[in-house]
Design an enzyme around this catalytic site. Structure first.
Site, PDB file in Angstrom:
ATOM      1  NE  ARG A   1       9.235  -0.613   8.602  1.00 13.89           N
ATOM      2  CZ  ARG A   1       7.988  -0.447   8.155  1.00 13.89           C
ATOM      3  NH1 ARG A   1       7.772   0.200   7.027  1.00 13.89           N
ATOM      4  NH2 ARG A   1       6.970  -0.921   8.826  1.00 13.89           N
TER       5      ARG A   1
ATOM      6  NE  ARG B   1       4.604  -4.320  10.992  1.00 13.85           N
ATOM      7  CZ  ARG B   1       5.133  -3.799   9.888  1.00 13.85           C
ATOM      8  NH1 ARG B   1       6.225  -4.319   9.357  1.00 13.85           N
ATOM      9  NH2 ARG B   1       4.573  -2.764   9.327  1.00 13.85           N
TER      10      ARG B   1
ATOM     11  CE  LYS C   1      -1.171  -0.593   4.887  1.00  9.12           C
ATOM     12  NZ  LYS C   1       0.191  -0.384   5.323  1.00  9.12           N
TER      13      LYS C   1
ATOM     14  NE  ARG D   1       8.209  -3.337   4.227  1.00 10.67           N
ATOM     15  CZ  ARG D   1       6.970  -3.024   4.579  1.00 10.67           C
ATOM     16  NH1 ARG D   1       6.080  -2.691   3.679  1.00 10.67           N
ATOM     17  NH2 ARG D   1       6.618  -3.059   5.844  1.00 10.67           N
TER      18      ARG D   1
ATOM     19  NE  ARG E   1      -1.030  -0.290  10.659  1.00  8.66           N
ATOM     20  CZ  ARG E   1      -0.064   0.226   9.908  1.00  8.66           C
ATOM     21  NH1 ARG E   1       0.022   1.517   9.751  1.00  8.66           N
ATOM     22  NH2 ARG E   1       0.811  -0.544   9.313  1.00  8.66           N
TER      23      ARG E   1
HETATM   24  P1  AMP Z   1       3.757   1.142   8.562  1.00 11.17           P
HETATM   25  O1  AMP Z   1       4.978   1.859   8.103  1.00 11.17           O
HETATM   26  O2  AMP Z   1       2.496   1.757   8.047  1.00 11.17           O
HETATM   27  O3  AMP Z   1       3.817  -0.339   8.283  1.00 11.17           O
HETATM   28  O4  AMP Z   1       3.693   1.313  10.161  1.00 11.17           O
HETATM   29  C1  AMP Z   1       4.714   0.816  10.984  1.00 11.17           C
HETATM   30  C2  AMP Z   1       4.220   0.682  12.410  1.00 11.17           C
HETATM   31  O5  AMP Z   1       3.832   1.977  12.905  1.00 11.17           O
HETATM   32  C3  AMP Z   1       3.002  -0.198  12.622  1.00 11.17           C
HETATM   33  O6  AMP Z   1       3.324  -1.569  12.719  1.00 11.17           O
HETATM   34  C4  AMP Z   1       2.451   0.366  13.926  1.00 11.17           C
HETATM   35  O7  AMP Z   1       3.199  -0.086  15.036  1.00 11.17           O
HETATM   36  C5  AMP Z   1       2.730   1.859  13.774  1.00 11.17           C
HETATM   37  N1  AMP Z   1       1.569   2.542  13.142  1.00 11.17           N
HETATM   38  C6  AMP Z   1       1.529   3.167  11.935  1.00 11.17           C
HETATM   39  N2  AMP Z   1       0.316   3.670  11.685  1.00 11.17           N
HETATM   40  C7  AMP Z   1      -0.435   3.367  12.777  1.00 11.17           C
HETATM   41  C8  AMP Z   1      -1.803   3.592  13.118  1.00 11.17           C
HETATM   42  N3  AMP Z   1      -2.658   4.232  12.285  1.00 11.17           N
HETATM   43  N4  AMP Z   1      -2.238   3.127  14.322  1.00 11.17           N
HETATM   44  C9  AMP Z   1      -1.411   2.497  15.182  1.00 11.17           C
HETATM   45  N5  AMP Z   1      -0.122   2.232  14.907  1.00 11.17           N
HETATM   46  C10 AMP Z   1       0.374   2.664  13.716  1.00 11.17           C
END
Ligand code: AMP
Length: 213
Positions: free
Chosen positions: A156, A167, A13, A123, A88
């Site tokens: 990461r 996750r 995404k 990744r 989320r």
């Molecule tokens: P992402 O880069 O979108 O995969 O986000 C990495 C991590 O950031 C996630 O696994 C969550 O721990 C945290 N995170 C990002 N967006 C949110 C959200 N909307 N609500 C809660 N945690 C978030």
């Protein structure tokens, strides 16, 4: 046009959100990128968020909602925006609705769990500018160096195998109910994630163009 990209971590995404952001010339707002910046800068919010992120858990709603609240007031959001990774949880989606933020379209990028696991292991991200790559599907033309800002790419912490499984579990439990939430509001479109990024991009763009007709 205000668009949300939904999908499991690693479904692509972020890549699709970046593409569409360039095509439509509207900002792409990623809560994950904003949180990682806060961690790099060692802000108090970053320090709080890091523990959750390292475990593959979600950061508490109050923190991410306050990020989105202030980001959406910036002038560049006036002509539309993309949300990548927000909402989320159902309470986060309810926050948007209650604060009168109109969402025109939710694009759900669907990829089965086994594919997700394969993808996340390859990744790589740029710790400086947040650009994302994949060693097979979207390599940097400079190998292990960011093609945008020339920093060394990293894996990461939360893309490490043990965290990926947690996750995914978090996604199924806390984020997937949003499909039902937005499905009931008739704004959800599903795109099946393809092997080739370009194919997913084409399908994603079609969904957005059809909406605009
Ligand atoms: P992402 O880069 O979108 O995969 O986000 C990495 C991590 O950031 C996630 O696994 C969550 O721990 C945290 N995170 C990002 N967006 C949110 C959200 N909307 N609500 C809660 N945690 C978030």
């Amino acid at each position: 046009m205000n668009i949300i990209f939904l999908g499991a971590p690693g479904a692509g995404k972020g890549t699709q959100a970046e593409n569409i952001s360039e095509k439509l010339n509207i900002p792409n707002i990623s809560t994950g990128v904003i949180l990682r910046e806060a961690i790099n800068e060692k802000t108090s919010m970053g320090l709080k968020a890091k523990d959750y992120m390292d475990k593959g858990a979600l950061v508490p709603d109050a923190i991410v909602i306050s990020i989105i609240k202030s980001r959406l007031t910036k002038p560049d959001c006036e002509n539309g925006f993309i949300l990548d990774g927000f909402p989320r949880t159902v309470p986060q989606a309810e926050y948007l609705e209650e604060s009168g933020v109109v969402i025109d379209l939710i694009v759900d990028i669907h990829v089965p769990d086994d594919k997700i696991i394969e993808r996340m292991s390859g990744r790589r991200v740029c710790p400086m500018c947040g650009a994302t790559y994949h060693i097979i599907y979207k390599p940097s033309h400079r190998g292990n160096i960011c093609g945008r800002c020339e920093s060394r790419l990293i894996i990461r912490d939360d893309d490490k195998p043990e965290v990926v499984l947690s996750r995914l579990e978090t996604y199924h439990k806390q984020t997937e109910p949003l499909k039902d939430f937005y499905g009931k509001r008739n704004v959800l479109k599903t795109v099946i994630g393809q092997e080739e990024v370009e194919d997913t991009s084409r399908l994603t763009y079609e969904v957005i163009q059809n909406f605009n007709k």
